[in-house]
Design an enzyme around this catalytic site. Structure first.
Site, PDB file in Angstrom:
ATOM      1  N   ASP A 268     -15.970 -13.345   9.083  1.00 15.49           N
ATOM      2  CA  ASP A 268     -14.766 -13.122   8.812  1.00 15.49           C
ATOM      3  C   ASP A 268     -14.082 -12.860  10.268  1.00 15.49           C
ATOM      4  OD1 ASP A 268     -12.128 -12.169   8.516  1.00 15.49           O
ATOM      5  OD2 ASP A 268     -12.831 -11.156   6.651  1.00 15.49           O
TER       6      ASP A 268
ATOM      7  N   TYR B 284       0.869  -1.153   0.004  1.00 10.31           N
ATOM      8  CA  TYR B 284       0.071  -0.036   0.090  1.00 10.31           C
ATOM      9  C   TYR B 284       0.873   1.366   0.029  1.00 10.31           C
ATOM     10  CZ  TYR B 284      -3.198  -3.675   1.900  1.00 10.31           C
ATOM     11  OH  TYR B 284      -4.022  -4.732   2.246  1.00 10.31           O
TER      12      TYR B 284
ATOM     13  N   TYR C 225     -13.875  -4.992   5.455  1.00 11.89           N
ATOM     14  CA  TYR C 225     -12.526  -5.261   4.728  1.00 11.89           C
ATOM     15  C   TYR C 225     -12.349  -6.743   4.868  1.00 11.89           C
ATOM     16  CZ  TYR C 225      -7.734  -5.891   3.742  1.00 11.89           C
ATOM     17  OH  TYR C 225      -6.621  -6.480   3.017  1.00 11.89           O
TER      18      TYR C 225
ATOM     19  N   LYS D   8      -4.810 -13.924  10.966  1.00 11.55           N
ATOM     20  CA  LYS D   8      -3.954 -13.103  12.033  1.00 11.55           C
ATOM     21  C   LYS D   8      -3.125 -13.437  12.964  1.00 11.55           C
ATOM     22  CE  LYS D   8      -4.644  -8.902   9.842  1.00 11.55           C
ATOM     23  NZ  LYS D   8      -5.998  -8.772   8.973  1.00 11.55           N
TER      24      LYS D   8
HETATM   25  C1  LIG Z   1      -6.227  -8.934   7.572  1.00 13.28           C
HETATM   26  C2  LIG Z   1      -7.662  -9.297   7.195  1.00 13.28           C
HETATM   27  C3  LIG Z   1      -8.018  -9.978   6.089  1.00 13.28           C
HETATM   28  C4  LIG Z   1      -7.000 -10.435   5.138  1.00 13.28           C
HETATM   29  O1  LIG Z   1      -5.806 -11.246   5.579  1.00 13.28           O
HETATM   30  P1  LIG Z   1      -4.375 -11.301   4.913  1.00 13.28           P
HETATM   31  O2  LIG Z   1      -3.699 -12.281   5.748  1.00 13.28           O
HETATM   32  O3  LIG Z   1      -3.678  -9.945   5.073  1.00 13.28           O
HETATM   33  O4  LIG Z   1      -4.861 -11.749   3.438  1.00 13.28           O
HETATM   34  C5  LIG Z   1      -9.342 -10.328   5.886  1.00 13.28           C
HETATM   35  N1  LIG Z   1     -10.215 -10.061   6.789  1.00 13.28           N
HETATM   36  C6  LIG Z   1     -10.084  -9.258   7.826  1.00 13.28           C
HETATM   37  C7  LIG Z   1     -11.133  -9.018   8.775  1.00 13.28           C
HETATM   38  C8  LIG Z   1      -8.864  -9.001   8.079  1.00 13.28           C
HETATM   39  O5  LIG Z   1      -8.503  -8.108   9.131  1.00 13.28           O
END
Ligand SMILES: *Cc1c(COP(=O)(O)O)cnc(C)c1O
Length: 422
Positions: free
Chosen positions: A237, A15, A143, A266
């Site tokens: 998510d 980014y 996101y 994460k």
């Molecule tokens: C960071 C994140 C992603 C993407 O994960 P990456 O390992 O960076 O591909 C997807 N959804 C959420 C809620 C996130 O915080």
């Protein structure tokens, strides 16, 4: 200028406008909540390396598990083979997750875990003989990652839609149902698009990278109820929220709901290795259980279920079991709420909000991010404001003095935004 920086010649950074960006700081070592720089300075990490290092850096238990695995089997393909670290991790995740989220598909990044979740939902309908269900209902402000499918369900304005436009699949967007009118609107959209929708996706309780926007558990419960009413699988998510960040091990627990598909990444390995998981209920899994080979889930990353990463994740789960991480998250939350309160009502500050071990401060308009980042580094902290917010998501093990230093820095730097030019 970044172009004078020799590293700029070969590395393309995330980014980042390479022509404008200040050269990155060189990290040489980490320990606890600290990042040690090549110039010898130490920064207190306020964001746990994009929310991953929940136990702090270099936890000896995780390091030992990875070292042990490195000596026996760093990697082996997962097609036709299995191994104890993956078997054990899958059954432990199934036991920790609510309901019958019992079927775990491992990948190596959050974005890919989301891709797999979307693909699972679409293929579930294909396997049932319904070919027209190829769109996803997602929420504004969300996101979900940077790959194609994941980008397509990110916020349609602030996400990457505007730049990539027609390259992305077209999805259906709604506001989070915070009010009765928004609930009725969501219900209406679900009814209208009924025959073309495959699933609903949402980040539970907090939209992270979209701006640390929080919503109460009732909003999540409403989404779950409406998805069920319209017969749609719900994808949560939990890539940001999972593993204690919101004060419970998983955010969905606070709404008392069980999604059909849940994504993790994460903090899954405690910030040690790249690993992600897409976990499905028995009902979803059953939709792929067939005498027809073509009904099988069509996905399989080369490094899926990497044994080193699974060993790190198993060690991380050991720490959640043996150390009081959720209590630590709640204590950090109380301290953040108390300390950041000083910013409420100050010039240039629109809102202060906290949830679990997350504290966010929203400005009335986007500040000069480069200047803010530099001021944080001067104060010895690693804090990365983005858009119109600055936030803290420290390691759950952060020491009191380090946490106080982070809060003082945010109060000082954010508190001056409305009183200084730029
Ligand atoms: C960071 C994140 C992603 C993407 O994960 P990456 O390992 O960076 O591909 C997807 N959804 C959420 C809620 C996130 O915080």
């Amino acid at each position: 200028m970044a172009t004078d920086d020799p590293s700029a010649a070969h590395l393309w950074r995330p980014y980042t406008q390479m022509k404008q960006a200040a050269p990155p700081l060189e990290a040489v070592r980490t320990h606890g909540s600290r990042i040690v720089l090549a110039n010898g300075r130490e920064l207190v990490d306020g964001i746990a390396s994009w929310w991953t290092a929940v136990h702090g850096y270099n936890h000896s238990h995780i390091a030992a598990a990875v070292a042990g695995q490195l000596g026996t089997m760093p990697h082996v393909m997962f097609g036709g083979l299995t191994h104890a670290p993956a078997e054990r991790l899958a059954s432990r995740l199934a036991a920790l997750l609510p309901g019958d989220l019992n079927h775990v598909f491992f990948t190596d990044s959050g974005s890919v875990a989301v891709e797999v979740a979307l693909k699972m939902a679409v293929q579930l309908w294909l396997n049932r003989g319904e070919a027209g269900r190829t769109r996803i209902l997602a929420f504004r402000g969300g996101y979900h990652g940077d790959t194609m499918g994941a980008m397509s369900v990110c916020d349609p304005e602030e996400g990457m839609h505007r730049r990539f436009g027609a390259f992305l699949p077209s999805q259906v967007f709604c506001d989070l149902p915070r009010t009765e009118a928004e609930t009725a609107a969501l219900d209406g959209v679900l009814a209208r698009h009924r025959t073309e929708l495959a699933a609903v996706i949402v980040e539970p309780l907090v939209q992270g990278a979209g701006g640390m926007r929080m919503h109460p558990p009732e909003v999540l419960a409403t989404i779950a109820r409406l998805a069920r009413r319209h017969g749609l699988p719900l994808i949560l998510d939990e890539i940001f929220t999972g593993f204690g960040r919101t004060g419970t091990l998983f955010a969905c627990e606070q709404a008392g709901i069980v999604p059909d598909i849940l994504c993790l990444s994460k903090a899954l390995t405690g910030g040690t290795m790249a690993l992600a998981a897409t976990v499905a209920t028995h009902a979803v899994f059953s939709g792929f259980w067939s005498d027809d080979a073509s009904a099988a889930l069509m996905h399989g990353p080369t490094f899926m279920a990497n044994p080193l990463a699974c060993a790190a994740a198993n060690a991380s789960l050991d720490l959640f079991a043996s150390e009081p991480r959720l209590e630590q998250a709640q204590a950090i939350g109380a301290r953040l709420a108390d300390g950041l309160e000083a910013l409420r009502g100050r010039p240039g500050i629109a809102e202060v909000r906290t949830l679990g071990a997350i504290g966010a401060v929203q400005f009335t308009r986007p500040p000069d991010l480069g200047a803010l980042k530099a001021r944080f580094v001067e104060r010895g902290v690693w804090v990365r404001p983005f858009g119109d917010i600055v936030y803290l998501t420290p390691a759950l093990t952060i020491e009191r003095g380090d946490l106080d230093q982070l809060i003082e820095a945010v109060v000082a730097v954010a508190g001056s935004v409305g009183t200084t030019a730029g």
